[in-house]
Scaffold this active site. Structure first.
Site, PDB file in Angstrom:
ATOM      1  N   GLU A  52      46.798  60.775  35.264  1.00  0.00           N
ATOM      2  CA  GLU A  52      46.556  60.821  33.821  1.00  0.00           C
ATOM      3  C   GLU A  52      45.056  60.769  33.548  1.00  0.00           C
ATOM      4  OE1 GLU A  52      48.535  57.657  31.672  1.00  0.00           O
ATOM      5  OE2 GLU A  52      48.061  58.600  29.746  1.00  0.00           O
ATOM      6  N   ASN A  59      56.361  62.185  26.423  1.00  0.00           N
ATOM      7  CA  ASN A  59      56.209  60.977  27.236  1.00  0.00           C
ATOM      8  C   ASN A  59      56.427  59.762  26.339  1.00  0.00           C
ATOM      9  OD1 ASN A  59      55.023  59.180  29.481  1.00  0.00           O
ATOM     10  ND2 ASN A  59      53.703  58.718  27.727  1.00  0.00           N
ATOM     11  N   GLU A  60      57.233  58.862  26.775  1.00  0.00           N
ATOM     12  CA  GLU A  60      57.472  57.611  26.033  1.00  0.00           C
ATOM     13  C   GLU A  60      57.573  57.895  24.535  1.00  0.00           C
ATOM     14  OE1 GLU A  60      54.868  54.412  27.371  1.00  0.00           O
ATOM     15  OE2 GLU A  60      55.796  54.459  29.346  1.00  0.00           O
ATOM     16  N   TYR A 113      57.776  49.139  35.268  1.00  0.00           N
ATOM     17  CA  TYR A 113      56.577  48.600  35.928  1.00  0.00           C
ATOM     18  C   TYR A 113      56.830  47.192  36.448  1.00  0.00           C
ATOM     19  CZ  TYR A 113      53.584  52.436  34.361  1.00  0.00           C
ATOM     20  OH  TYR A 113      53.000  53.667  34.186  1.00  0.00           O
ATOM     21  N   GLU A 132      57.382  56.979  36.006  1.00  0.00           N
ATOM     22  CA  GLU A 132      56.293  55.985  36.024  1.00  0.00           C
ATOM     23  C   GLU A 132      56.851  54.709  36.623  1.00  0.00           C
ATOM     24  OE1 GLU A 132      53.840  55.342  32.557  1.00  0.00           O
ATOM     25  OE2 GLU A 132      53.972  57.468  31.996  1.00  0.00           O
ATOM     26  N   GLN A 165      49.299  54.949  39.323  1.00  0.00           N
ATOM     27  CA  GLN A 165      48.927  56.344  39.328  1.00  0.00           C
ATOM     28  C   GLN A 165      48.158  56.648  40.611  1.00  0.00           C
ATOM     29  OE1 GLN A 165      46.955  57.451  35.669  1.00  0.00           O
ATOM     30  NE2 GLN A 165      48.533  56.550  34.404  1.00  0.00           N
TER      31      GLN A 165
HETATM   32  O1  AHR Z   1      50.504  54.574  33.265  1.00  0.00           O
HETATM   33  C1  AHR Z   1      49.844  54.039  32.159  1.00  0.00           C
HETATM   34  C2  AHR Z   1      50.627  54.200  30.870  1.00  0.00           C
HETATM   35  O2  AHR Z   1      51.822  53.493  30.952  1.00  0.00           O
HETATM   36  C3  AHR Z   1      51.073  55.597  30.534  1.00  0.00           C
HETATM   37  O3  AHR Z   1      50.102  56.341  29.900  1.00  0.00           O
HETATM   38  C4  AHR Z   1      52.233  55.362  29.620  1.00  0.00           C
HETATM   39  O4  AHR Z   1      53.168  56.404  29.666  1.00  0.00           O
HETATM   40  C5  AHR Z   1      52.781  54.037  30.085  1.00  0.00           C
HETATM   41  O5  AHR Z   1      53.005  53.165  29.039  1.00  0.00           O
END
Ligand code: AHR
Length: 541
Positions: A60, A207-208, A289, A346, A394
């Site tokens: 990103e 995205n999201e 995450y 992600e 990432q």
């Molecule tokens: O990976 C960082 C961020 O986390 C991304 O931009 C977003 O999609 C997520 O909230």
């Protein structure tokens, strides 16, 4: 699929029999070991193919993820090929990156692709509104991304702008990339230096969208998605695989509503009407995450942590299994044939950056990251029937990176080593594993000590990846499988002297995999002891 059997210590002792070579080697060093783990490998059952794309990446425009991390420009002192740094591409080629998701993330829903296609000197000076209003001169656009993919041999996964874009803008981008040079869209591409159409196999539709990508409800997103799906196509290579925005973490309602509303061409067809039975989406995403525990606002430190934070982070990473199972169970109700992939586009460790971090979301990288990566990838392998792509967040200099750079310096992280060790699983046939392992307990956290996944490659080699979560005790492991007799085995392990050992610029790499000694095969049983706090790959040939 790995199934954890209830642990009964008496049973485990009864199964363990006489001490093995590995055990005696360990006990001669008088090191405390965990009770034995047994892995029952179902080599007689063919599991699904482990999609190489499970080992995918995410890049990103954020911090130094693109600028410096990948793009340095043609005039840079840092050795580069057409502006893309050579040390990074060389490291990425080694781990066989199958696919890369770009340009975001939250950045994607503010990205206008036309800003990144003209000669670089004429491109607009952009502002990265998603990440700190930092300048983005658009030097890294579509052509540079495609060049980067070509240099490392990866496929493209483009996230189109739904939040502030339009169906038309997304359609024109796909035409620009994939239409023949004879068309106006292809001619414009050719005029910008690339006559041949590119392959764009994967397209993420936003995205999201429940958050930074548009603050949408599932109903609003479903309506948007259906319109994009009706209009987006590519004109080169296989038909495009569209990936719908899926849930954040445990938002099961989102998965339910998007599957109900956006998977089918006509959710409620009339009895005699024509119905196209192909799903409207190739995949549905999931973002998950790992923090120290479960609080987004208290992610914990990524360096200098102790045993409690080690365990809490691994406890959170272990929840990946629950996320995948529960979202898959919902998908199963709408798609029992599992045509739609769950795309974990992600995932990874996201701790608080230190105050002196050189750029946004930059994290130093420790042994804990390797264990989180090994554990997560085992879970994806074990759910390969539904998980057919995953993209760690990432790739370079951002959150759980494979690579860190500091000016002209570059280091590979412990996570990179895990991807290197695990690349043997890419495209192999999953071997289902039952894991019978004791609990590792730290404070209020209780976790299975050992995680495992296994596959058989095209040459018939068996690969078993084993993660030992215990920070102190080596784990004696007994693998039981038919067909082991008479075969040769070897193993390599990533570990370190401390749970928070980190990789450092200009220092020797402390995470180079080391051979594991003392592997014994006796009939259908293979025994070895994997180090404490480690990720190990066993190969049987
Ligand atoms: O990976 C960082 C961020 O986390 C991304 O931009 C977003 O999609 C997520 O909230």
């Amino acid at each position: 699929m790995a199934r954890r059997l209830a642990w009964v210590s008496g049973l485990a002792l009864a199964l363990s029999g006489a001490p093995t070579l590995a055990q005696s080697a360990v006990s001669s060093a008088s090191e405390a070991v965990a009770p034995r783990t047994t892995l029952l490998l179902h080599t007689d059952r063919a599991g699904p193919r482990i999609a190489p794309e499970i080992y995918g990446q995410f890049v990103e425009h954020l911090g130094r993820g693109v600028y410096e991390g990948i793009w340095v420009g043609e005039d840079s002192q840092i050795p580069n090929t057409r502006g893309i740094r050579n040390d990074v591409t060389q490291a990425l080629r080694q781990v066989k990156v199958p696919a890369i998701r770009w340009p975001g993330g939250c950045f994607a829903d503010g990205y206008h692709w036309r800003d990144g296609i003209r000669p670089r000197a004429k491109r607009p000076r952009g502002i990265n509104a998603a990440w700190g209003n930092t300048p983005d001169r658009n030097a890294f656009g579509t052509h540079e991304f495609m060049d980067f993919l070509g240099q490392i041999g990866a496929k493209s996964f483009i996230s189109v702008n739904v939040g502030s874009g339009s169906v038309r803008e997304a359609d024109e981008w796909l035409r620009y990339m994939t239409a023949p040079a004879e068309s106006s869209a292809g001619a414009e591409r050719a005029a910008n230096g690339h006559a041949a159409a590119w392959d764009v196999p994967y397209v993420g539709v936003g995205n999201e969208s429940w958050g930074c990508g548009g603050n949408m409800t599932p109903e609003t997103y479903v309506a948007q998605y259906r319109q994009y799906a009706a209009n987006l196509r590519t004109f080169h290579g296989d038909p495009v695989k569209l990936i719908a925005v899926g849930a954040d973490t445990d938002d099961y309602e989102w998965t339910e509503k998007v599957m109900a509303g956006a998977m089918k061409w006509r959710p409620n067809p009339t009895p005699l009407a024509y119905i196209d039975t192909k799903p409207l989406m190739w995949g549905l995403s999931l973002h998950f995450y790992t923090f120290t525990g479960n609080d987004w606002y208290a992610k914990g430190r990524n360096v200098g942590f102790g045993r409690d934070d080690w365990a809490k982070a691994l406890g959170r990473a272990q929840l990946t299994d629950e996320m995948v199972r529960r979202h898959s169970a919902i998908m199963d109700r709408y798609d029992p044939e599992k045509k739609v992939a769950l795309v974990v586009d992600e995932w990874g460790a996201w701790f608080n950056s230190e105050k002196d971090a050189p750029s946004a979301l930059y994290l130093e990288s420790t042994l804990r990251d390797a264990v989180i990566a090994g554990l997560s990838l085992n879970i994806f392998n074990n759910h390969a029937e539904r998980v057919r792509m995953a993209n760690i967040a990432q790739m370079v200099n951002v959150i759980q990176s494979l690579i860190l750079t500091r000016g002209k310096e570059m280091v590979v992280t412990p996570t990179w080593h895990v991807f290197d060790l695990y690349k043997v699983h890419q495209g192999a046939t999953q071997v289902p594993v039952d894991v019978d392992t004791p609990d590792y307990v730290q404070g209020t956290t209780r976790l299975p000590t050992v995680s495992a996944s296994a596959s058989r490659d095209a040459a018939g080699k068996l690969h078993v990846s084993i993660v030992n979560l215990d920070p102190d005790k080596p784990a004696p492991v007994e693998m039981v499988a038919t067909g082991l007799s008479g075969r040769r085995a070897q193993a390599s392990a990533i570990t370190a002297d401390r749970i928070d050992r980190k990789v450092e610029f200009g220092q020797p790499d402390p995470f180079l995999p080391q051979p594991v000694q003392g592997i014994a095969i006796d009939g259908d049983r293979l025994t070895l002891t994997v180090p404490a706090r480690s990720v190990t790959m066993v190969t049987v040939e």
